[in-house]
Design an enzyme around this catalytic site. Structure first.
Site, short mmCIF file in Angstrom:
data_model
loop_
_atom_site.label_atom_id
_atom_site.label_comp_id
_atom_site.label_asym_id
_atom_site.label_seq_id
_atom_site.Cartn_x
_atom_site.Cartn_y
_atom_site.Cartn_z
N HIS A 146 43.67 63.92 50.96
CA HIS A 146 43.92 64.49 49.63
C HIS A 146 43.66 63.45 48.55
O HIS A 146 42.99 63.73 47.55
CB HIS A 146 45.37 64.98 49.57
N GLU A 147 44.19 62.24 48.73
CA GLU A 147 44.02 61.19 47.72
C GLU A 147 42.57 60.74 47.62
O GLU A 147 42.06 60.50 46.52
CB GLU A 147 44.93 60.00 48.04
N HIS A 150 40.74 63.12 45.48
CA HIS A 150 40.88 62.83 44.04
C HIS A 150 39.85 61.81 43.59
O HIS A 150 39.20 61.97 42.55
CB HIS A 150 42.28 62.29 43.74
N GLU A 227 44.69 69.50 41.76
CA GLU A 227 45.47 69.40 42.99
C GLU A 227 44.95 70.37 44.05
O GLU A 227 44.91 70.03 45.24
CB GLU A 227 46.95 69.66 42.71
#
Length: 297
Positions: A146-147, A150, A227
């Site tokens: 997930h990070e 980003h 997100e």
């Protein structure tokens, strides 16, 4: 509510501080006296301060994140967990086509993680000690994905651009309306070469607060949308089941996050609220994020 107020207040404080400094040091008056009082000059003035402040914050983001969380960057893994953490970030970064980020751990009881940095190839990915202790490796791997999502999506730069453009528009709009109101109050006698009277200054201050609130709503909306994209990336790098499991585990967090307000929006989850306050949420509810992954084709 306290964190929402701080989030809004941080953005507004920057604009108000710039305006007060410009007024006290006569920057507005000097610009007007030198012929920069027209629309083009005003736009340049607004862009310099609006975009400049946003990009300065981005350039300092890694340093501020490390300092404010007391994060320890893993330069040489000290145990098997740290080796696994670095290897997992490296694998996700290679799959995403970005440079290897710095990897750090910070002490915090809640499950959380964040990514920040000036570019896609010079980022920082940090995880809390609570996340490592309370999630299994499959779930942690999804959070790391997930990070990395980003970073690969350029979310930090895009968020900065949006904030900078909105800051510029807030500064510009507040001054245009301020000039109109000041001219009306003075009966058209003030040509603004002196930087405007007290009416101009008060109106600009008030309007920057009002317009800044609307700008914060737009920034928060983009933050929520990114997100969902990062969750999709986490599912791609670590598996949809692992990403859903990680989000479900995050529901076990209790209380306020210990992330400093300056980087709270970069955490993997944020505070929930209701009513009009939802407009200022930096993260969508976990249930909505889980449902989006479950319904993805």
């Amino acid at each position: 509510m306290r964190r929402i107020a701080l989030f809004i207040g941080t953005n507004l404080a920057v604009l108000l501080l710039l305006s007060i400094v410009c007024h006290l040091f006569g920057i507005d008056r000097m610009a007007a006296a030198r012929g920069y009082g027209g629309m083009t000059g005003l736009l340049v003035y607004a862009a310099v301060f609006g975009m400049g402040g946003a990009f300065i914050s981005l350039a300092m983001s890694k340093m501020i994140a490390k300092w404010s969380t007391h994060a320890r960057v893993i330069t040489q893994p000290q145990n098997e967990t740290e080796r696994w953490l670095v290897d997992t970030v490296r694998r996700h970064a290679q799959n995403a086509g970005i440079g290897m980020p710095e990897v750090a751990i910070y002490e915090a009881p809640e499950m959380n993680a964040f990514a920040t940095g000036m570019t896609r190839n010079s980022a920082l990915v940090a995880v809390s000690s609570g996340l490592l202790q309370q999630m299994d490796r499959e779930q942690v791997g999804a959070v790391l994905g997930h990070e990395i999502g980003h970073v690969a999506n350029g979310d930090m730069v895009t968020l900065t651009l949006i904030q900078g453009v909105l800051n510029t528009l807030v500064i510009l709009a507040a001054r245009i309306v301020g000039q109109l109101v000041d001219s009306w109050l003075s009966g058209g006698r003030n040509d603004n070469r002196g930087g405007g009277g007290i009416g101009y200054f008060v109106v600009v201050m008030v309007l920057q607060v009002v317009f800044g609130l609307f700008a914060s709503i737009i920034v928060a909306a983009f933050s929520r949308w990114r997100e969902f994209r990062a969750d999709t990336a986490g599912a791609q790098f670590a598996g949809r089941g692992a990403m859903i499991s990680a989000l479900q585990r995050l529901k076990g967090n209790h209380g306020e996050s210990t992330l400093p307000q300056t980087i709270a929006a970069f955490g993997i989850s944020g505070p929930l609220t209701d009513g009009l306050k939802r407009l200022f949420m930096s993260h969508p509810p976990l249930d909505e994020r889980i449902a989006a992954l479950q319904n993805a084709s």
